[in-house]
Enzyme design. Structure first.
Site, PDB file in Angstrom:
ATOM      1  N   MET A 292      10.041  24.749   3.233  1.00  0.00           N
ATOM      2  CA  MET A 292       9.291  23.938   2.148  1.00  0.00           C
ATOM      3  C   MET A 292      10.397  23.103   1.238  1.00  0.00           C
ATOM      4  O   MET A 292      10.201  21.902   0.823  1.00  0.00           O
ATOM      5  CB  MET A 292       8.450  24.681   1.449  1.00  0.00           C
ATOM      6  CG  MET A 292       7.746  24.162   0.358  1.00  0.00           C
ATOM      7  SD  MET A 292       6.519  25.163  -0.802  1.00  0.00           S
ATOM      8  CE  MET A 292       5.372  25.514   0.437  1.00  0.00           C
TER       9      MET A 292
ATOM     10  N   TYR B  71      13.402  30.159   9.501  1.00  0.00           N
ATOM     11  CA  TYR B  71      12.057  30.776   9.794  1.00  0.00           C
ATOM     12  C   TYR B  71      11.931  30.797  11.466  1.00  0.00           C
ATOM     13  O   TYR B  71      12.326  30.013  12.180  1.00  0.00           O
ATOM     14  CB  TYR B  71      10.998  29.996   9.455  1.00  0.00           C
ATOM     15  CG  TYR B  71      10.533  30.292   7.897  1.00  0.00           C
ATOM     16  CD1 TYR B  71      10.049  31.611   7.232  1.00  0.00           C
ATOM     17  CD2 TYR B  71      10.768  29.230   7.099  1.00  0.00           C
ATOM     18  CE1 TYR B  71      10.058  31.732   5.988  1.00  0.00           C
ATOM     19  CE2 TYR B  71      10.607  29.504   5.636  1.00  0.00           C
ATOM     20  CZ  TYR B  71      10.419  30.736   5.132  1.00  0.00           C
ATOM     21  OH  TYR B  71       9.823  30.840   3.629  1.00  0.00           O
TER      22      TYR B  71
ATOM     23  N   ARG C 212     -10.893  -0.584  14.857  1.00  0.00           N
ATOM     24  CA  ARG C 212     -10.817   0.427  13.791  1.00  0.00           C
ATOM     25  C   ARG C 212     -11.753  -0.362  12.770  1.00  0.00           C
ATOM     26  O   ARG C 212     -12.793   0.068  12.761  1.00  0.00           O
ATOM     27  CB  ARG C 212      -9.202   0.427  13.294  1.00  0.00           C
ATOM     28  CG  ARG C 212      -9.024   1.794  12.313  1.00  0.00           C
ATOM     29  CD  ARG C 212      -7.643   1.731  11.898  1.00  0.00           C
ATOM     30  NE  ARG C 212      -7.216   0.325  11.204  1.00  0.00           N
ATOM     31  CZ  ARG C 212      -5.818   0.237  11.013  1.00  0.00           C
ATOM     32  NH1 ARG C 212      -4.902   1.113  11.201  1.00  0.00           N
ATOM     33  NH2 ARG C 212      -5.371  -0.998  10.503  1.00  0.00           N
TER      34      ARG C 212
ATOM     35  N   LYS D 240       0.824  -1.244   0.027  1.00  0.00           N
ATOM     36  CA  LYS D 240      -0.039  -0.012   0.025  1.00  0.00           C
ATOM     37  C   LYS D 240       0.930   1.312   0.137  1.00  0.00           C
ATOM     38  O   LYS D 240       2.185   1.154   0.179  1.00  0.00           O
ATOM     39  CB  LYS D 240      -0.761   0.056   1.052  1.00  0.00           C
ATOM     40  CG  LYS D 240      -0.236   0.042   2.706  1.00  0.00           C
ATOM     41  CD  LYS D 240      -1.317  -0.451   3.769  1.00  0.00           C
ATOM     42  CE  LYS D 240      -0.514  -0.421   5.094  1.00  0.00           C
ATOM     43  NZ  LYS D 240      -1.163  -0.872   6.178  1.00  0.00           N
TER      44      LYS D 240
HETATM   45  C1  LIG Z   1      -0.358  -2.106   6.784  1.00  0.00           C
HETATM   46  C2  LIG Z   1      -0.864  -3.358   7.163  1.00  0.00           C
HETATM   47  C3  LIG Z   1      -0.137  -4.149   7.321  1.00  0.00           C
HETATM   48  C4  LIG Z   1       1.368  -4.334   7.376  1.00  0.00           C
HETATM   49  O1  LIG Z   1       1.780  -3.759   8.593  1.00  0.00           O
HETATM   50  P1  LIG Z   1       3.338  -3.498   8.928  1.00  0.00           P
HETATM   51  O2  LIG Z   1       3.370  -3.046  10.241  1.00  0.00           O
HETATM   52  O3  LIG Z   1       3.975  -2.441   7.751  1.00  0.00           O
HETATM   53  O4  LIG Z   1       4.092  -4.809   8.579  1.00  0.00           O
HETATM   54  C5  LIG Z   1      -0.562  -5.444   7.676  1.00  0.00           C
HETATM   55  N1  LIG Z   1      -2.083  -5.676   7.676  1.00  0.00           N
HETATM   56  C6  LIG Z   1      -3.013  -4.650   7.517  1.00  0.00           C
HETATM   57  C7  LIG Z   1      -4.564  -4.830   7.574  1.00  0.00           C
HETATM   58  C8  LIG Z   1      -2.224  -3.397   7.131  1.00  0.00           C
HETATM   59  O5  LIG Z   1      -3.032  -2.458   7.180  1.00  0.00           O
END
Ligand SMILES: *Cc1c(COP(=O)(O)O)cnc(C)c1O
Length: 358
Positions: free
Chosen positions: A304, A256, A129, A34
């Site tokens: 930036m 800044y 969640r 992801k």
């Molecule tokens: C992002 C995610 C992972 C991977 O987690 P890591 O800590 O990066 O290994 C596994 N399962 C789900 C559902 C996730 O959203």
């Protein structure tokens, strides 16, 4: 010449880290890619991780792109589909879908019969969640088992404390109780659980961060293993150059709001890297950085497009000197800790204007 910042990606490190995961488990490995593979670039990372048994991501179009690129593994949409209109593409590309909410269950009824969708039923075991409540699981399971559009069901949950002292015991107990009646595949472990709790491995593990060579145990500080101790190789080095050097007199302040003021005369350099590149704006004075391979620190506020670094102990450093913001020689976890965040955020925040160089 383009602006000198780049994210250098060592794809062989991804392959290597996948083998580290392989040696740690007998389960099938769902490589989590992801957020553009945690900032490493979706397709190049997937190619480097081609030996994985599956891929997990969020975006339907990215998943379709993987199929079009020829990947035949399981591809899991971690948040499933968002509208009934997503289902035809998911079915066409044989994508596995997380189902975590009653509304998704209802959307399934819009599928043509015998769509052969693979479903990952997500249950809430304490993260609060995504996922169905325990009391709803039996009814949801029954509905999925009998649903004409569903071919296969995997039960999954996600840990909230796998990287923390509290660990996974409480959630494991809940999961095992609810999963006991069902003969379906199971998936629980993220990187931290994969590395620390073999009892969570089940049928599929879902490592993300460890594949990119960063430790999931970034926040514990003392006593927590770093990436090197875990045998992982960092894949990304965020690299730039010094573009200006100046002498700072005692009493003068930098950047800044002048949050850093020199107490003695010193030499400071400006690096072509700022928060618009993904470097954290809240990184304070003292956050580590490498200039010509030597450790130094940032000075004052990150702006930036630029940040300032201390060159007082680096007389040979000058315009054009190489700077490593994190990566080779400077673990991203260390920068993350200094900036009061986690490696995950730094890696996936590298912005679109930073070229990825493989
Ligand atoms: C992002 C995610 C992972 C991977 O987690 P890591 O800590 O990066 O290994 C596994 N399962 C789900 C559902 C996730 O959203």
């Amino acid at each position: 010449m383009p602006r000198p910042i780049q994210a250098r990606i060592d794809l062989s490190a991804l392959e290597y880290n996948l083998q580290v995961a392989r040696r740690a488990t007998g389960a099938r490995i769902m490589a989590v890619i992801k957020a553009a593979a945690y900032g490493h670039g979706l397709l190049p990372a997937a190619e480097a991780l081609a030996a994985a048994d599956g891929f997990a991501l969020l975006d339907l179009r990215d998943a379709a792109r993987l199929r079009q690129a020829g990947f035949r593994q399981t591809i899991l949409l971690l948040e499933g589909f968002f509208t009934p209109g997503d289902l035809p593409l998911a079915i066409e590309h044989d994508l596995s879908c997380v189902i975590h909410h009653a509304q998704q269950l209802a959307m399934l009824d819009s599928c043509p019969r015998r769509s052969a969708l693979q479903v990952w039923l997500k249950v809430n075991t304490g993260m609060n969640r995504l996922g169905f409540a325990l009391r709803d699981v039996p009814a949801v399971m029954e509905k999925l088992k009998r649903h004409s559009a569903v071919r296969d069901i995997t039960l999954m949950t996600h840990f909230s404390h796998a990287d923390e002292a509290a660990g996974v015991a409480a959630q494991m107990e809940v999961f095992e109780t609810l999963a006991a009646p069902y003969r379906v595949a199971r998936s629980l472990a993220n990187s931290a659980a994969l590395l620390r709790y073999p009892q969570t491995h089940a049928d599929w593990v879902r490592p993300g961060i460890m594949l990119y060579g960063a430790s999931p145990f970034g926040r514990g500080g003392a006593g927590q293993p770093n990436a090197r101790q875990l045998g992982l190789k960092p894949a990304m080095t965020l690299h730039s150059h010094i573009i200006s050097v100046r002498e700072i007199a005692a009493g003068e302040c930098i950047g800044y709001a002048g949050t850093f003021c020199a107490s003695t005369p010193m030499r400071a350099g400006v690096v072509a890297c700022g928060y618009a590149d993904g470097y954290p704006r809240h990184a304070p004075t003292g956050t580590p950085v490498l200039v010509e391979g030597q450790r130094s620190r940032i000075l004052g506020r990150v702006s930036m497009d630029m940040l300032s670094v201390d060159l007082s102990a680096l007389p040979s450093a000058d315009v054009g000197s190489p700077v490593t913001l994190w990566g080779e020689g400077l673990p991203v976890e260390e920068v993350a800790r200094a900036a009061d965040t986690i490696s995950y955020e730094l890696l996936c925040a590298v912005s679109g204007r930073v070229p990825l160089v493989y």
